[in-house]
Write a protein that holds these residues in place. Structure first.
Motif, mmCIF file in Angstrom:
data_model
loop_
_atom_site.group_PDB
_atom_site.id
_atom_site.type_symbol
_atom_site.label_atom_id
_atom_site.label_comp_id
_atom_site.label_asym_id
_atom_site.label_seq_id
_atom_site.Cartn_x
_atom_site.Cartn_y
_atom_site.Cartn_z
ATOM 1 N N TRP A 158 -32.291 -1.588 -72.602
ATOM 2 C CA TRP A 158 -33.095 -0.916 -73.627
ATOM 3 C C TRP A 158 -32.241 0.153 -74.307
ATOM 4 O O TRP A 158 -31.818 1.106 -73.662
ATOM 5 C CB TRP A 158 -34.318 -0.338 -72.939
ATOM 6 C CG TRP A 158 -35.266 0.474 -73.764
ATOM 7 C CD1 TRP A 158 -35.322 0.583 -75.117
ATOM 8 C CD2 TRP A 158 -36.337 1.294 -73.256
ATOM 9 N NE1 TRP A 158 -36.338 1.407 -75.501
ATOM 10 C CE2 TRP A 158 -36.979 1.858 -74.382
ATOM 11 C CE3 TRP A 158 -36.804 1.591 -71.974
ATOM 12 C CZ2 TRP A 158 -38.077 2.722 -74.247
ATOM 13 C CZ3 TRP A 158 -37.890 2.442 -71.844
ATOM 14 C CH2 TRP A 158 -38.523 3.012 -72.972
ATOM 15 N N CYS A 159 -32.021 -0.015 -75.600
ATOM 16 C CA CYS A 159 -31.301 1.008 -76.375
ATOM 17 C C CYS A 159 -32.279 2.134 -76.689
ATOM 18 O O CYS A 159 -33.267 1.928 -77.405
ATOM 19 C CB CYS A 159 -30.770 0.395 -77.670
ATOM 20 S SG CYS A 159 -29.926 1.593 -78.716
ATOM 21 N N ILE A 160 -32.033 3.324 -76.145
ATOM 22 C CA ILE A 160 -33.023 4.404 -76.253
ATOM 23 C C ILE A 160 -32.590 5.550 -77.160
ATOM 24 O O ILE A 160 -33.329 6.519 -77.321
ATOM 25 C CB ILE A 160 -33.366 4.968 -74.854
ATOM 26 C CG1 ILE A 160 -32.097 5.449 -74.138
ATOM 27 C CG2 ILE A 160 -34.136 3.954 -74.026
ATOM 28 C CD1 ILE A 160 -32.381 6.195 -72.840
ATOM 29 N N SER A 161 -31.380 5.472 -77.737
ATOM 30 C CA SER A 161 -30.943 6.553 -78.635
ATOM 31 C C SER A 161 -31.203 6.180 -80.083
ATOM 32 O O SER A 161 -31.097 5.020 -80.470
ATOM 33 C CB SER A 161 -29.466 6.852 -78.421
ATOM 34 O OG SER A 161 -28.710 5.667 -78.346
ATOM 35 N N ARG A 162 -31.575 7.190 -80.879
ATOM 36 C CA ARG A 162 -31.838 6.997 -82.304
ATOM 37 C C ARG A 162 -31.112 8.080 -83.090
ATOM 38 O O ARG A 162 -31.146 9.257 -82.717
ATOM 39 C CB ARG A 162 -33.346 7.066 -82.596
ATOM 40 C CG ARG A 162 -34.170 6.000 -81.892
ATOM 41 C CD ARG A 162 -33.904 4.617 -82.446
ATOM 42 N NE ARG A 162 -34.697 3.582 -81.785
ATOM 43 C CZ ARG A 162 -34.316 2.904 -80.721
ATOM 44 N NH1 ARG A 162 -33.138 3.150 -80.166
ATOM 45 N NH2 ARG A 162 -35.087 1.979 -80.191
ATOM 46 N N GLN A 163 -30.533 7.686 -84.196
ATOM 47 C CA GLN A 163 -29.737 8.616 -84.994
ATOM 48 C C GLN A 163 -30.650 9.355 -85.977
ATOM 49 O O GLN A 163 -30.581 9.188 -87.198
ATOM 50 C CB GLN A 163 -28.613 7.849 -85.716
ATOM 51 C CG GLN A 163 -27.515 7.368 -84.781
ATOM 52 C CD GLN A 163 -27.984 6.370 -83.713
ATOM 53 O OE1 GLN A 163 -28.565 5.339 -84.033
ATOM 54 N NE2 GLN A 163 -27.755 6.690 -82.436
ATOM 55 N N LEU A 164 -31.516 10.166 -85.402
ATOM 56 C CA LEU A 164 -32.521 10.905 -86.160
ATOM 57 C C LEU A 164 -32.577 12.347 -85.665
ATOM 58 O O LEU A 164 -31.945 12.694 -84.671
ATOM 59 C CB LEU A 164 -33.894 10.246 -85.972
ATOM 60 C CG LEU A 164 -34.029 8.762 -86.364
ATOM 61 C CD1 LEU A 164 -35.309 8.180 -85.772
ATOM 62 C CD2 LEU A 164 -34.024 8.606 -87.871
ATOM 63 N N TRP A 165 -33.360 13.170 -86.355
ATOM 64 C CA TRP A 165 -33.559 14.560 -85.907
ATOM 65 C C TRP A 165 -34.968 14.784 -85.359
ATOM 66 O O TRP A 165 -35.193 15.697 -84.571
ATOM 67 C CB TRP A 165 -33.303 15.524 -87.069
ATOM 68 C CG TRP A 165 -31.837 15.727 -87.355
ATOM 69 C CD1 TRP A 165 -30.794 15.299 -86.584
ATOM 70 C CD2 TRP A 165 -31.270 16.402 -88.478
ATOM 71 N NE1 TRP A 165 -29.600 15.670 -87.155
ATOM 72 C CE2 TRP A 165 -29.857 16.349 -88.325
ATOM 73 C CE3 TRP A 165 -31.787 17.038 -89.598
ATOM 74 C CZ2 TRP A 165 -28.980 16.920 -89.248
ATOM 75 C CZ3 TRP A 165 -30.934 17.610 -90.514
ATOM 76 C CH2 TRP A 165 -29.538 17.548 -90.351
#
Length: 883
Positions: free
Chosen positions: A407-414
């Motif tokens: 599961w990819c759990i990182s997001r390039q957001l703030w």
């Protein structure tokens, strides 16, 4: 009984009762020893959301379940809340700022989050207020938000816990990249759509200058500039002589090797695959296996970058380049042909942008290791400890679990919970901790001396679902205090109502979280709703313009009408074909109930002492029958709610009120025009009305509250919401009026067919081997059919018409000349119909698969249908003979 307005107008009282329920805290629940809890947690709608038809269906079902549980004396708790929806909310805020002339890139993280929180406070509660209009009986005092401090703290603690257990890692892998949202997505957040594309057959000339070439078919010519090899199948005789040689990438003339791999399908396309590891999942796997270079020619936003080495395309959008490079390739003699081609293209669930497979450094949950530690995640569903409705969903669940990916759990957001990972000035991960101070302590414990202010936190936030999977635990503060009173009382919850498309996003992961941090399931039942579609079977959406605004429907038809219209056509797991006429049916049903109340309330009363004994006995018999029918339906409801057949349950209540109560019972006891009804009959009627409103209340809460409050004097704070739900009583026996009611129906039908006035009293007799089917109810038949009973004998057939009554015969004397030919034709048609019907029943009963697999009661029902049809045919054939 109090007066009701002449016309049913739900707008006059729905808001009134909503305020009353909230004012008296009728939906609030606290832990109570000795009282059985019943808990539902709402699937938290996005904080960006407004009510749509899917929400209407889902929350109506939840409300039916929780209102019924509350009336059954359970301590019912329905926890509401909203999801922070990282991608969707950030997109909304960026759009808002753009309209104000502000770019996200010009703001600091802190300033952007200030704008985001302001937006959330202004717009984030809209959908919950809309749910109140629907009548959702949530414990609004318990409203939670996935990014509120306590819930965010739980998310961070879980991340750290999993990292310390070795179940979370950071690695460079292929991800689904959303160029519009500029973030990675999990596989479950990618929606595949069939599109009409072009298949370009491109020539790659050999590096030896011989003029020979290989032809490769591709739908994405813009990625040619990132090619690092041409791959063929090792056993493909067409290309064996080329293995080990090199060819040239068009335009930039980079030499790339010709390699072999069994992954290649020789039958697809030309049998040659261009290998572009940076822009395709499968190509990346081949590249890893063969040690190939990775060349990424796309920016985060989906523009061609400098790695493409061709100034004509650098800085341009990928789709613009796709068209341009195809033209340029053709002009340079590199295109062999172009074909139309249908293929599946991945798009972002949130932004709709076409996904780019991309190599990226991200955070992952090691799902195989997680599952090895928690095998109950699968077994609990397969052995029905967590029961799926419908059960067929178990197979889909098992397939996903058995083929689970990390599961990819990182997001390039703030907007979201920031990943608690800390790096040194070289960008090396040195600690995972809540704060910088804790990170420094970890370094000291390792014997490393942290340099002041050189630690910086990861810029990414966690996937929204990484907070949602904790929802059943976190809403009761189960991470802050695992032994607190609420979590120990309300968890595990009983029912979850959700859409099948988030089975993997949410349902599976909540089950994982339940076993990992509580050692038990998070819920006992999962009810999967279907997708709401229009009459053309298209999914309802704003873009198609086929989705009505639920609030407009509520304004037009009332919340009760909308609730009934949605539920009546929604079997678990099956799609709902929505038609506004269903909501109109719901409004008409409410109107029927309204008018039934006004009819009863309009009757004058008189003492029993002034009433004939026969009239009193008839009314008592009618009330006994009606109570028996209610009892039968209560048993049906028990069975249907146990199996989560809510649509069928509502239909049973609908028929009980519309047919049994309004069409039969009220007609049985209705006094002659201008006369009064005796008190005991009136009292029995209002008691039955009261019980019917309680049975109906979970489905249609507003009209039932309005009528229940007017049926009798109620104290302040009293509500049908907490009135006891009537219970099935096995001691109550139902009077069998089947034959009497059929006789009434057949005589009425005969009147209509012959054009006779209902005011004209007709003589009739009955021919039956079971006279007791009718004897106790002859007065009722006489009243409702306006007939005079001549006796249990065959009437003068010259003046009487035979009417079949199930397996018996009625002879109704008409002062008409009987058209024998017409009667014969009518009977023959009826026999023909019954024979066709019996043939279909026979076909079913002769089907061994049906007889062996169907429930015994269903098989018996079919056999009874056959027996009834045979008996009716016998009666009709006798009638033919007499004619």
């Amino acid at each position: 009984m109090k007066e009701l307005a002449k016309t049913y107008s739900p707008q006059d009282f729905e808001d009134k009762w909503n305020q009353y329920w909230l004012q008296h805290q009728l939906f609030h629940a606290t832990a109570k020893e000795g009282v059985e809890p019943y808990t539902i947690v709402i699937p938290p709608p996005n904080v960006t959301g407004v009510l749509h038809m899917g929400h209407m269906l889902n929350n109506t079902i939840q409300d039916v379940l929780v209102r019924r549980a509350r009336m059954q004396g359970k301590n019912a708790c329905w926890v509401p809340g909203t999801d922070h929806a990282s991608i969707a909310t950030e997109a909304k805020v960026v759009q808002m700022l753009r309209e104000q002339g502000i770019k996200k890139s010009d703001l600091s993280r802190e300033d952007f989050l200030t704008h985001a929180w302001n937006w959330k406070e202004k717009y984030g509660g809209i959908i919950l207020e809309q749910l109140k209009k629907l009548g959702a009986s949530c414990d609004w005092e318990r409203t939670r938000f996935t990014m509120e401090p306590k819930l965010s703290e739980a998310v961070i603690e879980v991340f750290i816990d999993l990292y310390n257990k070795g179940l979370i890692y950071r690695g460079q892998r292929m991800v689904n990249w959303d160029p519009q949202g500029k973030t990675a997505l999990s596989d479950e957040e990618v929606i595949y759509k069939e599109v009409q594309s072009k298949l370009y057959f491109v020539r790659y000339f050999m590096a030896d200058g011989s003029g020979a070439y290989m032809t490769v078919a591709t739908t994405r010519p813009e990625t040619i500039l990132a090619d690092v090899a041409i791959c063929v199948h090792p056993n493909d005789e067409r290309f064996k002589h080329l293995l080990g040689k090199k060819c040239l990438v068009p335009f930039i003339n980079r030499e790339i090797p010709i390699i072999a791999d069994e992954y290649i399908d020789p039958e697809f396309g030309t049998g040659c695959l261009k290998v572009t590891p940076a822009h395709d999942q499968n190509d990346y796997a081949i590249g890893q296996k063969h040690g190939l270079e990775v060349i990424d020619v796309l920016t985060d936003e989906g523009f061609i970058n400098e790695n493409a080495q061709d100034a004509r395309y650098i800085g341009k959008d990928r789709f613009v380049v796709r068209k341009q490079i195809a033209i340029d390739l053709e002009a340079a003699g590199h295109i062999e042909k172009i074909e139309e081609y249908k293929n599946q293209v991945g798009t972002s669930e949130r932004t709709g942008a076409v996904i780019e497979p991309r190599l990226s450094l991200q955070w992952w949950v090691d799902m195989k290791a997680f599952m090895a530690k928690n095998p109950e995640v699968l077994t609990s569903v397969m052995n029905d400890e967590v029961k799926f409705h419908p059960a067929k969903m178990k197979n889909t669940y098992r397939h996903w679990i058995e083929n689970i990916k990390d599961w990819c759990i990182s997001r390039q957001l703030w907007w979201g919970q920031r990943i608690p990972a800390w790096y040194n000035e070289k960008g090396e991960l040195v600690a995972v901790a809540k704060t910088k101070e804790e990170a420094e302590k970890i370094l000291l414990a390792k014997g490393q001396q942290p340099i002041a202010n050189n630690l910086h936190q990861d810029q990414d936030v966690l996937d929204t679902w990484f907070s949602s999977w904790l929802w059943p635990i976190s809403v009761f503060d189960g991470f802050e205090d695992p032994k607190n009173k609420d979590i120990n009382y309300f968890y595990p919850t009983q029912d979850l109502v959700t859409a099948p498309e988030i089975m993997f996003f949410w349902v599976a992961r909540m089950i994982m979280a339940g076993y990992e941090w509580r050692g038990e399931k998070p819920f006992s039942n999962v009810y999967y709703t279907g997708i709401v579609r229009d009459k053309q079977r298209r999914k309802m959406s704003k873009s198609l313009g086929n989705s009505p605004d639920p609030l407009d429907l509520i304004a037009q038809f009332g919340a009760d009408g909308v609730r009934m219209g949605m539920l009546i056509c929604s079997p678990a797991g099956n799609d709902i074909l929505f038609d506004e006429s269903q909501v109109e049916q719901g409004r008409n049903f409410a109107n029927k109930i309204w008018n039934a109340y006004r009819l009863v309330n309009g009757w004058n009363q008189k003492p029993d002492a002034e009433t004939e004994k026969a009239v009193i006995e008839s009314a008592e018999m009618s009330a006994t029958w009606m109570r028996g029918r209610m009892n039968e339906v209560l048993k049906e409801l028990e069975d249907k709610f146990t199996d989560y057949r809510l649509s069928e349950a509502l239909m049973s209540v609908y028929k009980l009120i519309w047919d049994d109560f309004c069409a039969w019972y009220l007609e049985m006891i209705k006094p002659p025009y201008g006369e009064a009804i005796h008190e005991s009959a009136y009292k029995a009627c209002t008691e039955i009305f009261d019980e019917l409103m309680r049975i109906l209340h979970p489905f249609m809460p507003f009209i039932t509250e309005e009528i229940w409050q007017t049926l009798a004097e109620r104290s302040e704070g009293a509500s049908i919401c907490v009135a006891p739900m009537p219970k099935y009583d096995a001691q109550i026996k139902t009077l069998d009026l089947t034959y009497a009611m059929e006789a009434i129906t057949q005589i009425r039908n005969l009147r209509n067919a012959k054009g006779l006035s209902p005011k004209e009293t007709l003589d009739f007799s009955i021919k039956s081997l079971e006279e007791q089917r009718y004897a106790p109810y002859l007065g009722l038949i006489a009243k409702l059919a306006n007939v005079q009973f001549l006796g249990f004998a065959l009437a003068d057939t010259g003046k009487a018409v035979m009417v079949p009554c199930i397996t018996d015969e009625l002879f109704v004397v008409l002062n008409l000349v009987i058209d024998v030919a017409a009667e014969r034709e009518k009977i023959e048609k009826e026999i023909e119909y019954l024979q066709g019907f019996m043939k279909s029943v026979e076909a079913k009963l002769s089907n061994e698969k049906f007889v062996s697999n169907a429930k015994p009661e269903l098989v018996e029902k079919e056999r009874q249908k056959r027996a009834d049809a045979e008996a009716k045919i016998a009666v009709l054939q006798k009638s033919l003979q007499s004619l």
